[in-house]
Design a protein around this motif. Structure first.
Motif, PDB file in Angstrom:
ATOM      1  N   GLN A  39      67.352   9.797  25.916  1.00 37.06           N
ATOM      2  CA  GLN A  39      66.984   8.375  25.844  1.00 37.06           C
ATOM      3  C   GLN A  39      65.551   8.170  26.315  1.00 37.06           C
ATOM      4  O   GLN A  39      64.788   7.419  25.696  1.00 37.06           O
ATOM      5  N   LEU A  40      65.169   8.829  27.385  1.00 31.29           N
ATOM      6  CA  LEU A  40      63.797   8.709  27.882  1.00 31.29           C
ATOM      7  C   LEU A  40      62.792   9.272  26.880  1.00 31.29           C
ATOM      8  O   LEU A  40      61.709   8.710  26.701  1.00 31.29           O
ATOM      9  N   ALA A  41      63.156  10.373  26.236  1.00 28.25           N
ATOM     10  CA  ALA A  41      62.268  10.943  25.212  1.00 28.25           C
ATOM     11  C   ALA A  41      62.036   9.939  24.097  1.00 28.25           C
ATOM     12  O   ALA A  41      60.906   9.773  23.618  1.00 28.25           O
ATOM     13  N   TYR A  42      63.075   9.231  23.703  1.00 28.44           N
ATOM     14  CA  TYR A  42      62.936   8.216  22.652  1.00 28.44           C
ATOM     15  C   TYR A  42      62.048   7.069  23.123  1.00 28.44           C
ATOM     16  O   TYR A  42      61.149   6.623  22.410  1.00 28.44           O
ATOM     17  N   VAL A  43      62.278   6.590  24.334  1.00 21.60           N
ATOM     18  CA  VAL A  43      61.514   5.455  24.868  1.00 21.60           C
ATOM     19  C   VAL A  43      60.044   5.824  25.045  1.00 21.60           C
ATOM     20  O   VAL A  43      59.159   5.003  24.830  1.00 21.60           O
ATOM     21  N   LEU A  44      59.791   7.078  25.412  1.00 17.13           N
ATOM     22  CA  LEU A  44      58.424   7.504  25.694  1.00 17.13           C
ATOM     23  C   LEU A  44      57.677   8.058  24.478  1.00 17.13           C
ATOM     24  O   LEU A  44      56.560   8.557  24.625  1.00 17.13           O
ATOM     25  N   LEU A  45      58.277   7.962  23.302  1.00 22.29           N
ATOM     26  CA  LEU A  45      57.580   8.445  22.105  1.00 22.29           C
ATOM     27  C   LEU A  45      56.263   7.691  21.943  1.00 22.29           C
ATOM     28  O   LEU A  45      56.236   6.465  22.012  1.00 22.29           O
ATOM     29  N   PRO A  46      55.190   8.415  21.732  1.00 21.62           N
ATOM     30  CA  PRO A  46      53.908   7.718  21.531  1.00 21.62           C
ATOM     31  C   PRO A  46      53.907   6.987  20.183  1.00 21.62           C
ATOM     32  O   PRO A  46      54.661   7.321  19.270  1.00 21.62           O
ATOM     33  N   ASP A  47      53.041   5.976  20.093  1.00 24.89           N
ATOM     34  CA  ASP A  47      52.944   5.201  18.858  1.00 24.89           C
ATOM     35  C   ASP A  47      52.462   6.045  17.689  1.00 24.89           C
ATOM     36  O   ASP A  47      52.685   5.688  16.533  1.00 24.89           O
ATOM     37  N   SER A  48      51.821   7.165  17.983  1.00 27.37           N
ATOM     38  CA  SER A  48      51.280   8.011  16.917  1.00 27.37           C
ATOM     39  C   SER A  48      52.346   8.857  16.218  1.00 27.37           C
ATOM     40  O   SER A  48      52.076   9.492  15.210  1.00 27.37           O
ATOM     41  N   LEU A  54      65.050   3.258  35.330  1.00 26.04           N
ATOM     42  CA  LEU A  54      64.068   4.243  34.880  1.00 26.04           C
ATOM     43  C   LEU A  54      63.753   4.079  33.394  1.00 26.04           C
ATOM     44  O   LEU A  54      62.589   4.107  32.989  1.00 26.04           O
ATOM     45  N   VAL A  55      64.778   3.871  32.582  1.00 28.35           N
ATOM     46  CA  VAL A  55      64.574   3.684  31.140  1.00 28.35           C
ATOM     47  C   VAL A  55      63.790   2.390  30.882  1.00 28.35           C
ATOM     48  O   VAL A  55      62.854   2.375  30.079  1.00 28.35           O
ATOM     49  N   ILE A  56      64.153   1.322  31.566  1.00 27.19           N
ATOM     50  CA  ILE A  56      63.442   0.045  31.405  1.00 27.19           C
ATOM     51  C   ILE A  56      61.993   0.196  31.843  1.00 27.19           C
ATOM     52  O   ILE A  56      61.066  -0.250  31.152  1.00 27.19           O
TER      53      ILE A  56
END
Length: 181
Positions: A94-103, A172-174
Motif C-alpha cells: 500500500q505504501l509503495a502505491y501511495v509513494l509512486l512518483p507522478d512520473s 503512516l499511509v495518510i
C-alpha cells in the motif's frame, strides 16, 4: 511347568492421547484467549469453515468466508488481529502505491491500484480461514505447555487484538499520501 493351552490375554488398549480435533480447538479457553474480542463471531465463522473443509487442514486455507473489514482495510485488519508479517507485507504494498512518483506511467499506477483492490478482495474471501490457521498453529504450540495457567497467560499476551498497530499504519499511509514526495 505346563504350557498354557490358550493364547495369552491381549494387552489393554493404550489410553488415547487427547486429540486435537476441531471441537477441542473451538471450545478451548486458549482459543478464546487467542481471539480476544469478537470470540463468538470468529468461532461461528470457523465452525462453518471447518465443516466446509471437513476438518482437513489442507483445505482450510482455501475455504471462503466473507470478512468486511479485510475488504476495506486489509493491512489494518491483519495488524489488528496480530498477523504482523502478512499485515506488514500488505502495508508495504500500500505504501509503495501511495509513494509512486507522478512520473510513473499510468498503466503502472493502475496496475498497483487494481492489485491493491485485488488484495482486499482476496483477504475478504479468505481472511477468516487464514486467521483460523494462524490461531490454530498458536493454539497447538501453547497446548504443549505443561502449565495450563502459564499457557493461558501466554495466549492472552500473544492473542487478542492490537488497536495501536493498525491506527499507526493508517496514519503512516495518510502521511505518505499528503506529504509531498
Amino acid at each position: 511347568p505346563p504350557l498354557p493351552s490358550k493364547e495369552p490375554p491381549a494387552l489393554p488398549p493404550k489410553p488415547k492421547q487427547p486429540a486435537s480435533n476441531s471441537d477441542d480447538f473451538l471450545d478451548s479457553e486458549l482459543t478464546k484467549a487467542l481471539i480476544g474480542k469478537k470470540q463468538d463471531h470468529y468461532l461461528a465463522k470457523w465452525r462453518a469453515i471447518l465443516e466446509k473443509a471437513s476438518g482437513d487442514p489442507a483445505k482450510i486455507a482455501t475455504t471462503r468466508s466473507w470478512n468486511w473489514p479485510a475488504l476495506f482495510l486489509p493491512y489494518g485488519w491483519l495488524l489488528y488481529r496480530r498477523m504482523y508479517v502478512l499485515g506488514g507485507i500488505v502495508l508495504a504494498f500500500q505504501l509503495a502505491y501511495v509513494l509512486l512518483p507522478d512520473s510513473v506511467p499510468t498503466s503502472v499506477a493502475r496496475a498497483f491500484l487494481f492489485a491493491t483492490f485485488g488484495l482486499g478482495v482476496a483477504f475478504a474471501l479468505y481472511g477468516n480461514a487464514w486467521y483460523l490457521d494462524v490461531v490454530r498453529k498458536r493454539w497447538a504450540a501453547l497446548r504443549q505447555e505443561p502449565d495450563r495457567a502459564a499457557a493461558l497467560t501466554k495466549a492472552k499476551q500473544a492473542g487478542g487484538v492490537n488497536l495501536v498497530a493498525p491506527v499507526g499504519a493508517f496514519a503512516l499511509v495518510i502521511a505518505a499520501a499528503v506529504v509531498p514526495h
